[in-house]
Write an enzyme that holds these catalytic residues in place. Structure first.
Site, PDB file in Angstrom:
ATOM      1  CE  LYS A 105      -4.350  -1.718   1.727  1.00  0.00           C
ATOM      2  NZ  LYS A 105      -5.336  -1.789   2.778  1.00  0.00           N
ATOM      3  CE  LYS A 154      -6.022  -8.464  -0.934  1.00  0.00           C
ATOM      4  NZ  LYS A 154      -6.476  -8.066   0.331  1.00  0.00           N
ATOM      5  CE  LYS A 158     -14.013  -4.392   1.961  1.00  0.00           C
ATOM      6  NZ  LYS A 158     -13.262  -4.281   3.203  1.00  0.00           N
TER       7      LYS A 158
HETATM    8  P1  TYM Z   1     -10.550  -6.440   4.953  1.00  0.00           P
HETATM    9  O1  TYM Z   1     -11.626  -5.461   5.226  1.00  0.00           O
HETATM   10  O2  TYM Z   1      -9.577  -6.121   3.875  1.00  0.00           O
HETATM   11  O3  TYM Z   1     -11.190  -7.855   4.598  1.00  0.00           O
HETATM   12  C1  TYM Z   1     -12.156  -8.483   5.424  1.00  0.00           C
HETATM   13  C2  TYM Z   1     -11.945  -9.991   5.378  1.00  0.00           C
HETATM   14  O4  TYM Z   1     -12.065 -10.470   4.024  1.00  0.00           O
HETATM   15  C3  TYM Z   1     -10.928 -11.272   3.697  1.00  0.00           C
HETATM   16  N1  TYM Z   1     -10.629 -11.127   2.256  1.00  0.00           N
HETATM   17  C4  TYM Z   1     -10.519 -12.159   1.406  1.00  0.00           C
HETATM   18  N2  TYM Z   1     -10.657 -13.480   1.577  1.00  0.00           N
HETATM   19  C5  TYM Z   1     -10.499 -14.274   0.476  1.00  0.00           C
HETATM   20  N3  TYM Z   1     -10.221 -13.785  -0.773  1.00  0.00           N
HETATM   21  C6  TYM Z   1     -10.069 -12.459  -0.971  1.00  0.00           C
HETATM   22  N4  TYM Z   1      -9.806 -11.997  -2.192  1.00  0.00           N
HETATM   23  C7  TYM Z   1     -10.227 -11.571   0.144  1.00  0.00           C
HETATM   24  N5  TYM Z   1     -10.150 -10.222   0.288  1.00  0.00           N
HETATM   25  C8  TYM Z   1     -10.399  -9.975   1.584  1.00  0.00           C
HETATM   26  C9  TYM Z   1      -9.800 -10.701   4.542  1.00  0.00           C
HETATM   27  O5  TYM Z   1      -8.764 -11.640   4.698  1.00  0.00           O
HETATM   28  C10 TYM Z   1     -10.535 -10.391   5.842  1.00  0.00           C
HETATM   29  O6  TYM Z   1     -10.616 -11.556   6.639  1.00  0.00           O
HETATM   30  N6  TYM Z   1      -7.287  -5.601   8.618  1.00  0.00           N
HETATM   31  C11 TYM Z   1      -8.505  -6.313   8.285  1.00  0.00           C
HETATM   32  C12 TYM Z   1      -9.703  -5.965   9.150  1.00  0.00           C
HETATM   33  C13 TYM Z   1      -9.463  -6.142  10.618  1.00  0.00           C
HETATM   34  C14 TYM Z   1      -9.330  -7.360  11.312  1.00  0.00           C
HETATM   35  C15 TYM Z   1      -9.136  -7.002  12.673  1.00  0.00           C
HETATM   36  C16 TYM Z   1      -9.385  -8.695  10.920  1.00  0.00           C
HETATM   37  C17 TYM Z   1      -9.322  -5.135  11.496  1.00  0.00           C
HETATM   38  N7  TYM Z   1      -9.133  -5.644  12.755  1.00  0.00           N
HETATM   39  C18 TYM Z   1      -8.956  -7.975  13.639  1.00  0.00           C
HETATM   40  C19 TYM Z   1      -9.203  -9.666  11.902  1.00  0.00           C
HETATM   41  C20 TYM Z   1      -8.984  -9.300  13.258  1.00  0.00           C
HETATM   42  C21 TYM Z   1      -8.837  -5.973   6.849  1.00  0.00           C
HETATM   43  O7  TYM Z   1      -8.386  -5.006   6.333  1.00  0.00           O
HETATM   44  O8  TYM Z   1      -9.788  -6.818   6.293  1.00  0.00           O
END
Ligand code: TYM
Length: 368
Positions: free
Chosen positions: A140, A222, A225
């Site tokens: 990023k 992957k 968003k």
């Molecule tokens: P975020 O918002 O990017 O994504 C949310 C969840 O979706 C999963 N994910 C995917 N899984 C499979 N294939 C994909 N292409 C894909 N894209 C996204 C992510 O792995 C995630 O599980 N930092 C985290 C949010 C967060 C968090 C936490 C997670 C904040 N605090 C504490 C776990 C524990 C994030 O940006 O997820």
């Protein structure tokens, strides 16, 4: 057959991984914690990799907490009005996907102050090189001239999210594994320096290709968003026209047959994975049914299956978005429950860190 073997092996290995690692956390009650950033519409990767796991765990009677990680959404420049709308939309979408606030604590991260308080404390034991190694930061920040500090330290906030509730298991997609490893390291360091306080949380990653659903435009990446090309993903709110356009544009290859070969043919295999999930069919069944059609015709079938799968979710999203009082109420109830748990744990952390005045000592000084 080879695919099945591969999948079974992967599942067995992941089960083994979790059960062997579990011993370290046995003294803590099982607590499932996860989060999602309100940075835009939820896409199929989020759903298949994470949300569907959350709903399954919730329905199995596990103790589940899900945080709408709004503070994480501020690590890159953001529009406040858009963020506020996104929080509502994410809440509505999670409820529509099956998150049940009677069973799961669903809440907004910023409304529970312990996240940022604990994040500071963990930041004081975390080193800069450890954070600089994390792939998401590298990815990023690579095109930024001025890198916001928040982007650098957000994995520490993520560790605080989990540890504030003594989370033991974290269901996430593959891209989050390094962040969970950092959480484990910080929990171990804290326990070693200040006494046993936190469990060592473990990532729960589905042992299938859903752990990393691929971009429709570039199957090497992957689905994300933040991808600037909106045709790279399917959002849960996409209408049939968007779905057909994006699936039609999905990058496959020059072979016209529909075969499942994730390594050699990642594009078409990604579509088969999606289709398999939404139509609840096995990969073999799909390939058998698609034996006499070409990828173009197959894409239309995938689009229709997707639209049919998403329709009831979309109807629910519309319903929830028309009742913002209900949404606010759900999040407020979640906040209260989350805040109670986090405050209790924070009191313990403060004692361990010496942040509380020694009352006996203070009384003795007063009486001199
Ligand atoms: P975020 O918002 O990017 O994504 C949310 C969840 O979706 C999963 N994910 C995917 N899984 C499979 N294939 C994909 N292409 C894909 N894209 C996204 C992510 O792995 C995630 O599980 N930092 C985290 C949010 C967060 C968090 C936490 C997670 C904040 N605090 C504490 C776990 C524990 C994030 O940006 O997820």
């Amino acid at each position: 057959m080879t695919i099945l073997k591969g999948r079974l092996l992967q599942e067995c290995l992941s089960k083994l991984y979790y059960s062997s690692k579990n011993t370290e956390s046995n003294r803590y009650p099982k607590k499932i914690f996860s989060g999602i950033q309100p940075t835009g519409a939820i896409h199929l990767g989020n759903y298949l990799g994470a949300i569907s796991q959350w709903v399954k765990l919730q329905d199995q009677g596990e103790d589940v907490m899900i945080s709408i990680a709004d503070l994480h959404s501020m690590t890159l420049p953001h529009d406040p009005r858009q963020l506020s709308r996104n929080i509502q939309e994410i809440a509505a979408t999670l409820l529509s996907c099956g998150i049940n606030p009677e069973k799961t604590i669903l809440f907004q991260q910023s409304k529970v102050p312990v996240h940022t308080q604990l994040s500071w404390c963990l930041g004081c034991i975390c080193t800069m090189p450890r954070l600089a190694h994390l792939p998401q930061y590298k990815e990023k920040s690579k095109d930024l001239k001025d890198i916001p500090l928040g982007l650098f330290v957000y994995p520490v906030l993520q560790a605080a999210d989990i540890l504030a509730y003594k989370g033991t298991h974290v269901p996430v997609g593959e891209d989050q594994i390094q962040q969970i490893q950092l959480t484990q390291d910080l929990a171990r360091m804290f326990n070693k320096r200040f006494g046993e306080t936190f469990p060592i949380p473990h990532a729960l990653v589905t042992g299938t290709e859903f752990a990393k659903l691929r971009s429709l435009r570039d199957p090497a990446k992957k689905m994300s968003k933040s991808d600037t090309d909106s045709k790279s993903r399917i959002c849960l709110t996409d209408n049939i026209t968007d779905i057909q356009r994006n699936i039609k544009k999905a990058v496959t290859d020059f072979t016209s047959e529909v075969t499942y070969e994730p390594d050699k043919r990642p594009g078409i295999s990604n579509l088969i994975n999606i289709h398999s999930f939404v139509a609840n069919k096995s990969v073999d069944e799909i390939c058998r049914e698609a034996k006499n059609i070409n990828t173009g015709e197959y894409k239309l079938i995938v689009s229709n299956a997707l639209a049919e799968f998403l329709k009831p979710i979309q109807d629910k999203i519309t319903h929830y978005l028309s009742d913002t009082v209900l949404l606010a109420d759900v999040l407020e109830q979640g906040r209260e429950k989350a805040n109670d748990i986090a405050t209790k744990n924070w009191n313990e952390v403060q004692c361990k860190l010496g942040l509380n005045m020694d009352v006996k000592l203070a009384n003795r000084i007063k009486n001199i």
